[in-house]
Design an enzyme around this catalytic site. Structure first.
Site, mmCIF file in Angstrom:
data_model
loop_
_atom_site.group_PDB
_atom_site.id
_atom_site.type_symbol
_atom_site.label_atom_id
_atom_site.label_comp_id
_atom_site.label_asym_id
_atom_site.label_seq_id
_atom_site.Cartn_x
_atom_site.Cartn_y
_atom_site.Cartn_z
ATOM 1 N N GLY A 22 0.810 -1.203 0.000
ATOM 2 C CA GLY A 22 0.000 0.000 0.000
ATOM 3 C C GLY A 22 0.849 1.261 0.000
ATOM 4 N N ARG A 53 2.819 4.322 1.208
ATOM 5 C CA ARG A 53 3.656 4.596 2.379
ATOM 6 C C ARG A 53 3.900 3.358 3.246
ATOM 7 N NH1 ARG A 53 6.367 8.991 1.068
ATOM 8 N NH2 ARG A 53 5.214 10.921 1.201
ATOM 9 N N LYS A 98 7.603 0.074 0.659
ATOM 10 C CA LYS A 98 7.994 -0.755 -0.481
ATOM 11 C C LYS A 98 9.172 -0.181 -1.265
ATOM 12 C CE LYS A 98 4.056 0.898 -3.124
ATOM 13 N NZ LYS A 98 3.698 1.860 -2.084
ATOM 14 N N SER A 99 9.210 1.133 -1.476
ATOM 15 C CA SER A 99 10.333 1.725 -2.219
ATOM 16 C C SER A 99 11.634 1.575 -1.441
ATOM 17 C CB SER A 99 10.072 3.206 -2.510
ATOM 18 O OG SER A 99 9.010 3.346 -3.419
ATOM 19 N N GLY A 150 6.984 7.783 -13.625
ATOM 20 C CA GLY A 150 5.950 8.774 -13.340
ATOM 21 C C GLY A 150 6.347 10.138 -13.854
ATOM 22 N N HIS A 196 12.497 10.663 -2.806
ATOM 23 C CA HIS A 196 13.059 9.501 -3.493
ATOM 24 C C HIS A 196 14.442 9.820 -4.053
ATOM 25 C CE1 HIS A 196 9.807 6.375 -3.780
ATOM 26 N NE2 HIS A 196 9.142 7.380 -3.256
ATOM 27 N N ALA A 244 16.610 12.017 -3.011
ATOM 28 C CA ALA A 244 17.571 12.205 -1.918
ATOM 29 C C ALA A 244 18.054 10.870 -1.344
ATOM 30 C CB ALA A 244 16.949 13.060 -0.820
ATOM 31 N N ARG A 245 17.219 9.846 -1.382
ATOM 32 C CA ARG A 245 17.580 8.535 -0.833
ATOM 33 C C ARG A 245 18.505 7.744 -1.744
ATOM 34 N NH1 ARG A 245 12.012 7.039 0.600
ATOM 35 N NH2 ARG A 245 12.123 5.629 -1.172
ATOM 36 N N ASP A 281 10.479 2.141 -10.248
ATOM 37 C CA ASP A 281 9.622 2.636 -9.171
ATOM 38 C C ASP A 281 8.743 3.757 -9.718
ATOM 39 O OD1 ASP A 281 8.458 3.128 -6.734
ATOM 40 O OD2 ASP A 281 10.316 3.643 -5.706
#
Length: 174
Positions: free
Chosen positions: A8, A10, A13-14, A33, A50, A52-53, A80
């Site tokens: 779901g 948040r 999963k990423s 996206g 995303h 930044a990670r 992703d």
């Protein structure tokens, strides 16, 4: 190895998908996206989080043509996510208000290409959302998206070696 990571919004999963490839010397990160463009502050913040990670040595490809990005990579690939890819497909082909048969045919054609490409790839992690576990959408576009994403998830999962379900940051291998 091919892994589909689902869950779901948040759910973590990423972050889990990124961790699966954290030891790789190089990774191609495919973001299908729409890019951050200043029109939606919430979306822009999510994209920034995303970005930044991601480790600096990962190469990012922002495209809705997942098949070309995956086929053109010599490194492991992280996609992703398939949910944003589906939105891009529907937007690009202006299918949100099209007849159901037309929508299904277009999505199936693009999904055929993606699934065929996945057959020839060694290491790929794909992220997607599970949207059919909650409230029934009140509008046609929500029902259309939910149903199509269910089909996408099933077809891609069939090409993967593993499927990971992420709930509340916990991972179940299905």
């Amino acid at each position: 190895m091919k892994i589909l990571v689902t869950g779901g919004a948040r759910s973590g999963k990423s972050r889990h998908a990124e961790g699966l490839l954290s030891g790789a010397d190089a990774v191609t990160y495919v973001a299908p996206g729409r890019p951050a463009d200043g029109t939606d502050p919430d979306w822009d913040a999510r994209v920034a989080e995303h970005r930044a990670r991601r480790p600096s040595h990962w190469r990012t490809v922002e495209t809705s043509d997942i098949s070309a990005a995956v086929a053109g990579s010599t490194a492991p690939v992280l996609v992703d996510c398939l949910s944003t890819w589906l939105v891009a497909v529907l937007d690009e082909a202006r299918l949100w208000d099209a007849a159901a048969a037309s929508v299904q045919a277009e999505v199936e054609a693009r999904l055929d290409v993606l699934c065929s490409t996945l057959e020839d790839v060694a290491d790929v992690v794909l992220v997607t959302n599970e949207v059919g576990l909650g409230v029934v959408p009140a509008h046609r576009s929500g029902v259309l998206f939910r149903d199509l994403l269910g089909t996408v998830n099933q077809r891609v999962a069939a090409r993967c070696d593993e499927v990971h379900l992420v709930i509340a940051g916990r991972v179940l291998t299905l």
